[in-house]
Design a protein around this motif. Structure first.
Motif, PDB file in Angstrom:
ATOM      1  N   GLY A  53      25.390  61.398  19.130  1.00  0.00           N
ATOM      2  CA  GLY A  53      25.832  62.584  18.800  1.00  0.00           C
ATOM      3  C   GLY A  53      25.764  63.658  20.000  1.00  0.00           C
ATOM      4  N   LEU A  54      26.707  64.630  19.922  1.00  0.00           N
ATOM      5  CA  LEU A  54      26.537  65.622  21.125  1.00  0.00           C
ATOM      6  C   LEU A  54      25.148  66.060  21.535  1.00  0.00           C
ATOM      7  CD1 LEU A  54      28.362  67.478  22.763  1.00  0.00           C
ATOM      8  CD2 LEU A  54      28.238  69.198  20.996  1.00  0.00           C
ATOM      9  N   ALA A  55      24.113  66.271  20.777  1.00  0.00           N
ATOM     10  CA  ALA A  55      23.036  66.956  21.019  1.00  0.00           C
ATOM     11  C   ALA A  55      22.068  65.630  21.497  1.00  0.00           C
ATOM     12  CB  ALA A  55      22.149  67.339  19.847  1.00  0.00           C
ATOM     13  N   GLY A  56      22.413  64.469  21.356  1.00  0.00           N
ATOM     14  CA  GLY A  56      21.675  63.421  22.113  1.00  0.00           C
ATOM     15  C   GLY A  56      22.212  63.050  23.500  1.00  0.00           C
ATOM     16  N   LEU A  68      37.651  66.815  22.574  1.00  0.00           N
ATOM     17  CA  LEU A  68      37.942  67.294  20.983  1.00  0.00           C
ATOM     18  C   LEU A  68      36.435  67.753  20.585  1.00  0.00           C
ATOM     19  CD1 LEU A  68      39.931  67.817  19.060  1.00  0.00           C
ATOM     20  CD2 LEU A  68      39.225  65.769  17.985  1.00  0.00           C
ATOM     21  N   LEU A  69      36.450  68.960  19.802  1.00  0.00           N
ATOM     22  CA  LEU A  69      35.127  69.166  19.218  1.00  0.00           C
ATOM     23  C   LEU A  69      35.440  70.243  18.214  1.00  0.00           C
ATOM     24  CD1 LEU A  69      31.711  69.128  19.360  1.00  0.00           C
ATOM     25  CD2 LEU A  69      32.103  71.412  20.336  1.00  0.00           C
ATOM     26  N   ASP A  70      34.855  69.943  16.740  1.00  0.00           N
ATOM     27  CA  ASP A  70      34.764  70.760  15.551  1.00  0.00           C
ATOM     28  C   ASP A  70      33.602  71.342  15.969  1.00  0.00           C
ATOM     29  OD1 ASP A  70      34.646  72.194  13.548  1.00  0.00           O
ATOM     30  OD2 ASP A  70      35.281  70.568  12.197  1.00  0.00           O
ATOM     31  N   GLY A  71      33.460  72.658  16.165  1.00  0.00           N
ATOM     32  CA  GLY A  71      31.901  72.993  16.556  1.00  0.00           C
ATOM     33  C   GLY A  71      30.993  73.172  15.208  1.00  0.00           C
ATOM     34  N   ALA A  72      31.797  73.053  14.044  1.00  0.00           N
ATOM     35  CA  ALA A  72      31.104  72.888  12.669  1.00  0.00           C
ATOM     36  C   ALA A  72      30.722  71.533  12.431  1.00  0.00           C
ATOM     37  CB  ALA A  72      31.793  73.815  11.403  1.00  0.00           C
ATOM     38  N   ASN A  73      31.216  70.476  13.133  1.00  0.00           N
ATOM     39  CA  ASN A  73      31.213  69.063  12.879  1.00  0.00           C
ATOM     40  C   ASN A  73      31.198  68.474  13.827  1.00  0.00           C
ATOM     41  OD1 ASN A  73      30.933  67.010  11.128  1.00  0.00           O
ATOM     42  ND2 ASN A  73      33.132  66.688  10.596  1.00  0.00           N
ATOM     43  N   PRO A  74      30.369  68.631  14.803  1.00  0.00           N
ATOM     44  CA  PRO A  74      30.503  67.794  16.285  1.00  0.00           C
ATOM     45  C   PRO A  74      29.987  66.427  15.984  1.00  0.00           C
ATOM     46  CG  PRO A  74      28.443  69.051  16.057  1.00  0.00           C
ATOM     47  CD  PRO A  74      29.077  69.424  15.013  1.00  0.00           C
ATOM     48  N   SER A  75      30.570  65.710  16.996  1.00  0.00           N
ATOM     49  CA  SER A  75      30.415  64.056  16.861  1.00  0.00           C
ATOM     50  C   SER A  75      28.791  63.765  16.614  1.00  0.00           C
ATOM     51  CB  SER A  75      30.663  63.195  18.064  1.00  0.00           C
ATOM     52  OG  SER A  75      32.034  63.498  18.478  1.00  0.00           O
ATOM     53  N   PRO A  76      28.842  62.803  15.445  1.00  0.00           N
ATOM     54  CA  PRO A  76      27.428  62.447  15.016  1.00  0.00           C
ATOM     55  C   PRO A  76      26.850  61.234  15.850  1.00  0.00           C
ATOM     56  CG  PRO A  76      28.982  61.632  13.656  1.00  0.00           C
ATOM     57  CD  PRO A  76      29.694  62.364  14.526  1.00  0.00           C
ATOM     58  N   SER A  77      25.583  60.956  15.456  1.00  0.00           N
ATOM     59  CA  SER A  77      24.882  59.810  16.086  1.00  0.00           C
ATOM     60  C   SER A  77      25.493  58.695  15.142  1.00  0.00           C
ATOM     61  CB  SER A  77      23.590  59.963  16.462  1.00  0.00           C
ATOM     62  OG  SER A  77      23.264  60.558  17.286  1.00  0.00           O
ATOM     63  N   GLN A  78      26.216  57.569  15.500  1.00  0.00           N
ATOM     64  CA  GLN A  78      26.437  56.373  14.809  1.00  0.00           C
ATOM     65  C   GLN A  78      26.710  55.095  15.631  1.00  0.00           C
ATOM     66  OE1 GLN A  78      30.458  57.628  13.459  1.00  0.00           O
ATOM     67  NE2 GLN A  78      31.178  58.087  15.654  1.00  0.00           N
ATOM     68  N   GLY A  79      27.092  54.270  14.800  1.00  0.00           N
ATOM     69  CA  GLY A  79      27.119  52.749  15.246  1.00  0.00           C
ATOM     70  C   GLY A  79      26.044  52.152  14.927  1.00  0.00           C
ATOM     71  N   TRP A  80      25.291  50.982  15.414  1.00  0.00           N
ATOM     72  CA  TRP A  80      24.153  50.255  15.032  1.00  0.00           C
ATOM     73  C   TRP A  80      22.986  51.257  15.335  1.00  0.00           C
ATOM     74  CZ3 TRP A  80      22.011  46.978  12.445  1.00  0.00           C
ATOM     75  CH2 TRP A  80      20.714  46.507  12.636  1.00  0.00           C
ATOM     76  N   SER A  81      22.277  51.105  14.227  1.00  0.00           N
ATOM     77  CA  SER A  81      21.106  51.852  13.977  1.00  0.00           C
ATOM     78  C   SER A  81      21.161  53.426  14.300  1.00  0.00           C
ATOM     79  CB  SER A  81      19.989  51.312  14.997  1.00  0.00           C
ATOM     80  OG  SER A  81      18.697  51.651  14.531  1.00  0.00           O
ATOM     81  N   TYR A 139      33.343  59.785  24.300  1.00  0.00           N
ATOM     82  CA  TYR A 139      33.772  58.423  23.574  1.00  0.00           C
ATOM     83  C   TYR A 139      35.313  58.700  23.035  1.00  0.00           C
ATOM     84  CZ  TYR A 139      28.835  57.869  22.788  1.00  0.00           C
ATOM     85  OH  TYR A 139      27.448  57.868  22.955  1.00  0.00           O
ATOM     86  N   PRO A 140      36.094  57.401  22.997  1.00  0.00           N
ATOM     87  CA  PRO A 140      37.588  57.610  22.559  1.00  0.00           C
ATOM     88  C   PRO A 140      37.870  58.451  21.330  1.00  0.00           C
ATOM     89  CG  PRO A 140      36.704  55.508  22.872  1.00  0.00           C
ATOM     90  CD  PRO A 140      35.563  56.236  22.912  1.00  0.00           C
ATOM     91  N   TYR A 141      37.018  58.717  20.610  1.00  0.00           N
ATOM     92  CA  TYR A 141      37.309  59.704  19.404  1.00  0.00           C
ATOM     93  C   TYR A 141      37.169  61.194  19.777  1.00  0.00           C
ATOM     94  CZ  TYR A 141      32.404  58.564  18.652  1.00  0.00           C
ATOM     95  OH  TYR A 141      31.015  58.254  18.736  1.00  0.00           O
ATOM     96  N   ASN A 181      41.741  60.947  16.275  1.00  0.00           N
ATOM     97  CA  ASN A 181      40.447  61.198  16.550  1.00  0.00           C
ATOM     98  C   ASN A 181      39.503  61.334  15.349  1.00  0.00           C
ATOM     99  OD1 ASN A 181      42.305  63.287  18.389  1.00  0.00           O
ATOM    100  ND2 ASN A 181      40.554  62.780  19.721  1.00  0.00           N
ATOM    101  N   ALA A 182      39.974  61.749  14.385  1.00  0.00           N
ATOM    102  CA  ALA A 182      39.185  61.495  13.027  1.00  0.00           C
ATOM    103  C   ALA A 182      39.185  60.185  12.404  1.00  0.00           C
ATOM    104  CB  ALA A 182      39.746  62.461  11.885  1.00  0.00           C
ATOM    105  N   TRP A 183      40.179  59.387  12.462  1.00  0.00           N
ATOM    106  CA  TRP A 183      40.418  58.008  12.021  1.00  0.00           C
ATOM    107  C   TRP A 183      39.184  57.077  13.013  1.00  0.00           C
ATOM    108  CZ3 TRP A 183      45.358  55.262  10.389  1.00  0.00           C
ATOM    109  CH2 TRP A 183      45.078  54.060  10.005  1.00  0.00           C
ATOM    110  N   TYR A 184      39.460  57.344  14.154  1.00  0.00           N
ATOM    111  CA  TYR A 184      38.603  56.682  15.149  1.00  0.00           C
ATOM    112  C   TYR A 184      37.230  56.941  15.265  1.00  0.00           C
ATOM    113  CZ  TYR A 184      38.847  53.850  19.637  1.00  0.00           C
ATOM    114  OH  TYR A 184      38.623  52.940  20.773  1.00  0.00           O
ATOM    115  N   ARG A 185      36.960  58.061  14.855  1.00  0.00           N
ATOM    116  CA  ARG A 185      35.384  58.647  14.625  1.00  0.00           C
ATOM    117  C   ARG A 185      34.760  57.963  13.580  1.00  0.00           C
ATOM    118  NH1 ARG A 185      33.216  64.561  14.479  1.00  0.00           N
ATOM    119  NH2 ARG A 185      31.973  64.238  12.253  1.00  0.00           N
TER     120      ARG A 185
END
Length: 472
Positions: free
Chosen positions: A363-366, A344-357, A87-89, A174-178
Motif C-alpha cells: 500500500g501507499l504507506a508501505g 491515480l489516488l483516492d485520498g480517502a481510499n489509497p492503494s492497500p497492501s495486497q497480493g500474496w500474504s 503499480y498498473p492500477y 484502475n478500479a477493476w485492475y486494483r
C-alpha cells in the motif's frame, strides 16, 4: 549492523530474488538461471537497452554483500534504486499505454538477438518521470526456434485489455485492475464489448479468439498439449508483435466528456495574483528544504509540481483522483521532460497492501516515503467531501512526510460551498482553529500565509522529531 531485507514481492520468479541493503538494491541469480543470464549478457542486449534508458542497469557485484542470502546465487547484480514504486492500477491511461509499448519494443529488439521474454507482466515496468523502465532482467532468456509467445495471454490481461476497456467503453481500468491484480480477463472483456468492436481484426484476434482458446483449454485437456507443442515461425512472431504495437499506438481514451477537475487551473475561484502567491510560498518551502522526493497530494495538472521542481525538488510524485487532470499532467511531464510522475489516488481510499500474504503489492504507506509533501485544495475534499474527521486527515497527511505545506480552505470559500450545496452541513468541527490545533499537536508550524481573499491559508509544517534532529 547492516541488515539485509528481502523484497517480499519478488517470490514469483524462483530464478532470483530482490534484496535491500540500506538504500542499495540487489538481485540474485540462481545457478539454474545462470546459463540464460550469461547468454543474454553476452549478446550485449542488456547494456544496449540500459544505455537507451529502457531496461534497468545491472552491475555484477560480490555475493558477499548479501551475506548468507547470497550463498546459493551464481551471480549477484546491483540495480539503481528507483525513487518510487508504482503499480498498473495507479497509472493513468497514457502511462499504461507507454508501458505496453515499451514491453513490445523490448520483445521485438530482443528477438533480433536470439532472445525472448519469458513473461509479460506489467509489474515488470516502473517509471522515472513519465519514462517507462523495464526492471526484470531475469525475464530475458534464449529464444527457442518456433516457440509461440508464452506471454501473450498475460500481455492481454495486464496491458491490452485494460487499455481497451477505456478506449472502447470509456471505463478507466484502475478500479477493476486494483480489485484483480492479475489484470482484466479476456473473457470478461469480450462480454462487455459491443458487437461492432468485435468485428475489428485486432479485437477478433487478441480478444475474441483468445477468449475462445481459453475456454477450449479449460474444457479440453488435449488442447493444452497442442498449445505446448505449437510452432510459430520467427517472422510470424515478429510480425504479430509489430502489428500489435502499431494498433496499441493508435489507442486513445473514448471521449466521455470533460472530467470534474480537468479544467480546474482555469476555473478555480481565485485570481492570477493569488496563484502567484501560492507558487511563491511553495517555491520558498522547497528552496529551503530541498526534498529529494516530494509528493504532491491533489496534483491536478501539475502546476505546483512544476514549481517545486524548478525550486530544487529532486523528484515529484503527484496524486489525484481525476482521470482528465492526470492525463494532462502526464502529457505535460512527458513534453517538458519533468522528473514528475502523476498517479491515480483516492485520498480517502489509497492503494492497500495486497497480493500474496498482503505483502506482494504494498500500500501507499508501505512504500518508500516522501521527504516533503504539498497538499493544496486537498483537506476539504477528504474532510467534507468524504466525511473523514479533520483531526484524522491532518494525522494522515503529517505521517506521509516529515515536512510539507498544507492548504486550509475555510467554509466561506466558493469551492467548499460547492461541496455543501446539496447536503446538510454536519461539520461543526471543520474550522481553521481546529485545523491548526490538530497540526500543532503533531508538528511545528514554521510559517503560515493567507493567500486568497476567501482566507485560504498555506501552512508550512515540520514534524517535531525533525525539528529536534535539526537542532542536534
Amino acid at each position: 549492523m547492516t541488515r539485509v531485507r528481502l523484497e517480499p514481492g519478488s517470490f514469483r520468479d524462483p530464478s532470483g530474488r530482490i534484496y535491500y541493503v540500506d538504500d542499495r538494491v540487489f538481485r540474485t541469480i540462481k545457478t539454474y538461471a545462470a546459463e540464460d543470464f550469461e547468454f543474454v549478457r553476452g549478446t550485449g542486449l542488456l547494456d544496449r537497452l540500459a544505455d537507451a534508458g529502457q531496461v534497468i542497469r545491472a552491475t555484477p557485484v560480490s555475493s558477499d554483500v548479501l551475506k548468507d542470502y547470497g550463498k546459493d546465487a551464481e551471480y549477484v547484480v546491483e540495480h539503481p534504486r528507483l525513487p518510487f514504486i508504482s503499480y498498473p492500477y495507479e497509472w493513468p491511461f497514457p502511462a499504461l499505454k507507454a508501458a505496453a509499448l515499451l514491453q513490445l519494443d523490448i520483445q521485438i529488439e530482443a528477438l533480433a538477438s536470439g532472445i525472448t521474454l519469458s513473461d509479460a507482466s506489467a509489474y515488470n515496468i516502473q517509471f522515472l518521470g513519465t519514462q517507462p523502465l523495464f526492471i526484470d532482467i531475469l525475464s530475458f532468456r534464449r529464444y527457442r526456434e518456433g516457440e509461440v509467445w508464452g506471454g501473450h495471454r498475460q500481455f492481454c490481461e495486464q496491458f491490452l485489455n485494460p487499455l481497451l476497456l477505456r478506449a472502447k467503453l470509456g471505463v478507466p481500468h484502475n478500479a477493476w485492475y486494483r480489485g484483480s491484480v492479475e489484470g482484466i480477463g479476456t473473457t470478461e472483456l469480450r462480454r462487455l464489448l459491443r458487437w461492432t468492436s468485435k468485428l475489428s481484426p485486432n479485437v477478433l484476434v487478441h480478444v475474441v479468439l483468445q477468449s475462445a482458446l481459453q475456454r477450449s483449454s479449460l474444457s479440453n485437456r488435449e488442447s493444452k498439449g497442442t498449445l505446448a507443442t505449437a510452432k510459430l515461425p520467427l517472422a510470424s512472431y515478429r510480425r504479430m508483435l509489430s502489428k500489435l504495437r502499431l494498433w496499441i499506438e493508435t489507442l486513445e481514451p473514448a471521449d466521455t466528456g470533460k472530467t470534474v477537475w480537468q479544467d480546474y487551473t482555469r476555473t478555480h475561484s481565485y485570481s492570477d495574483d493569488e496563484v502567484v502567491e501560492k507558487k511563491s510560498f511553495i517555491g520558498k518551502f522547497v528552496a529551503a528544504t530541498k526534498p529529494a522526493i516530494l509528493w504532491d497530494m491533489g496534483c491536478n495538472t501539475g502546476d505546483y509540481a512544476d514549481t517545486a521542481l524548478r525550486n530544487g525538488a529532486g523528484y515529484c510524485v503527484g496524486f489525484d483522483c481525476d482521470q482528465g487532470a492526470l492525463e494532462l499532467a502526464f502529457s505535460r511531464s512527458a513534453t517538458q521532460n519533468l522528473r514528475f510522475l502523476p498517479l491515480l489516488l483516492d485520498g480517502a481510499n489509497p492503494s492497500p497492501s495486497q497480493g500474496w500474504s498482503e505483502r506482494e503489492r504494498l500500500g501507499l504507506a508501505g512504500r518508500a516515503g516522501a521527504d516533503g509533501i504539498v497538499a493544496l485544495a486537498f483537506v476539504h475534499h477528504i474532510a467534507i467531501g468524504r466525511n473523514v474527521p479533520l483531526d484524522e486527515v491532518v494525522s494522515w497527511l503529517t505521517k506521509l512526510a516529515p515536512q510539507g505545506v498544507i492548504e486550509f480552505v475555510p467554509k466561506q470559500d466558493p469551492m467548499v460551498q460547492e461541496l455543501l450545496a446539496f447536503r446538510e452541513d454536519i461539520f461543526p468541527d471543520y474550522t481553521e482553529e481546529n485545523f491548526l490545533g490538530a497540526l500543532a499537536k503533531r508538528s511545528e508550524i514554521v510559517e503560515m500565509k493567507t493567500v486568497t481573499r476567501s482566507n485560504r491559508k498555506l501552512i508550512w509544517y515540520r514534524n517535531r522529531m525533525t525539528a529536534k534532529d535539526d537542532a542536534r
